[in-house]
Design an enzyme around this catalytic site. Sequence first.
Site, mmCIF file in Angstrom:
data_model
loop_
_atom_site.group_PDB
_atom_site.id
_atom_site.type_symbol
_atom_site.label_atom_id
_atom_site.label_comp_id
_atom_site.label_asym_id
_atom_site.label_seq_id
_atom_site.Cartn_x
_atom_site.Cartn_y
_atom_site.Cartn_z
ATOM 1 C CB CYS A 115 -36.075 4.194 -15.149
ATOM 2 S SG CYS A 115 -34.491 3.535 -16.035
ATOM 3 C CG HIS A 149 -36.390 2.182 -11.594
ATOM 4 N ND1 HIS A 149 -36.746 1.767 -12.371
ATOM 5 C CD2 HIS A 149 -35.679 2.056 -12.051
ATOM 6 C CE1 HIS A 149 -36.671 2.040 -13.770
ATOM 7 N NE2 HIS A 149 -35.197 1.546 -13.680
ATOM 8 C CD GLU A 205 -40.231 1.899 -9.850
ATOM 9 O OE1 GLU A 205 -39.607 2.628 -9.746
ATOM 10 O OE2 GLU A 205 -40.138 1.641 -11.579
#
Lengths: 79, 224
Positions: B87, B197, B199
């Site tokens: 990002c 994302h 994560e």
Amino acid sequence: MKARITVTLKKGVLDPQGKAIEGALGTLGFEGVGGVRQGKVFDVELAHDDKEKAETDLTAMCEQLLANTVIENYAIEIL
Amino acid sequence: MKAAVILLPGLNRDRDMIAALTKISGRAPTTIWQTETSIPSDIDLIVIPGGFSYGDYLRCGAIAARMPVMRAVAERAKAGTRIMGVCNGFQILLEMGLLPGALMRNANLNFVCKEVELEVANAQTAFSNRYEQGQIIRCPVAHHDGNYCADDETLARLKGEHRVVFRYANGTNPNGSVNDIAGILNASGNILGMMPHPENLIEPAHGGDHGRGIFESALDLALA
């Protein structure tokens, strides 16, 4: 010494914000707007009056930070 | 392998990234503040997380890319250390010139925060080898400037060299990215930049773990 740097998008780079502004101008009733491209203006004050040094420094500033030369052009104007 | 996370003012996904790396590798990553001028020599993976470094002033990632630590990151990039930008981290890698192209305002001008589908367009990279070629995975996105663009020559090179690692799939392109590009590699294959994302999708509490494979690949974790 004062300088003005104008940063504009290169030809062919998509500008979603410019497109939205163009649409809004149409909504306001402005006819015949063929296109809008959004850019940035930086007014830089320099603490000296050496024009040659100013041009060299301002060019370096544009190349290193003020413009992303992948997508943007810049123009320097000593005021 | 040992990971490090770069910290800058204005990032807000750093904690999620540290949590993901810790849970997946069993070891907390080193954190490195922006003013550091070197990266410890035992670090094999450098991660630049997401957020809004420097308030997105000037251009997303532009100011972060000029901070002292980034000179050290660029040196390690040249030396072949794995680097991953997610990002805002992707935006920073582009501003540093470590990856080609740029990320513009989303085509519909809105901030998008939702889940998309990604196609693993190249499963033979250091960051995607735990997936099958062409596999469709779920992944969250949250950004305002994720509209990838590059000139035709760059796009042709990315395609020809199989450097598009992830593409938005099944009509879920949230930002107008050219060729549905969601994540790309540098020419030597040690740097990944991606808008989504991973994560945030690594365990059942997240609603799935499709993002794990990226970290398992990047960290060379033994196959379970």
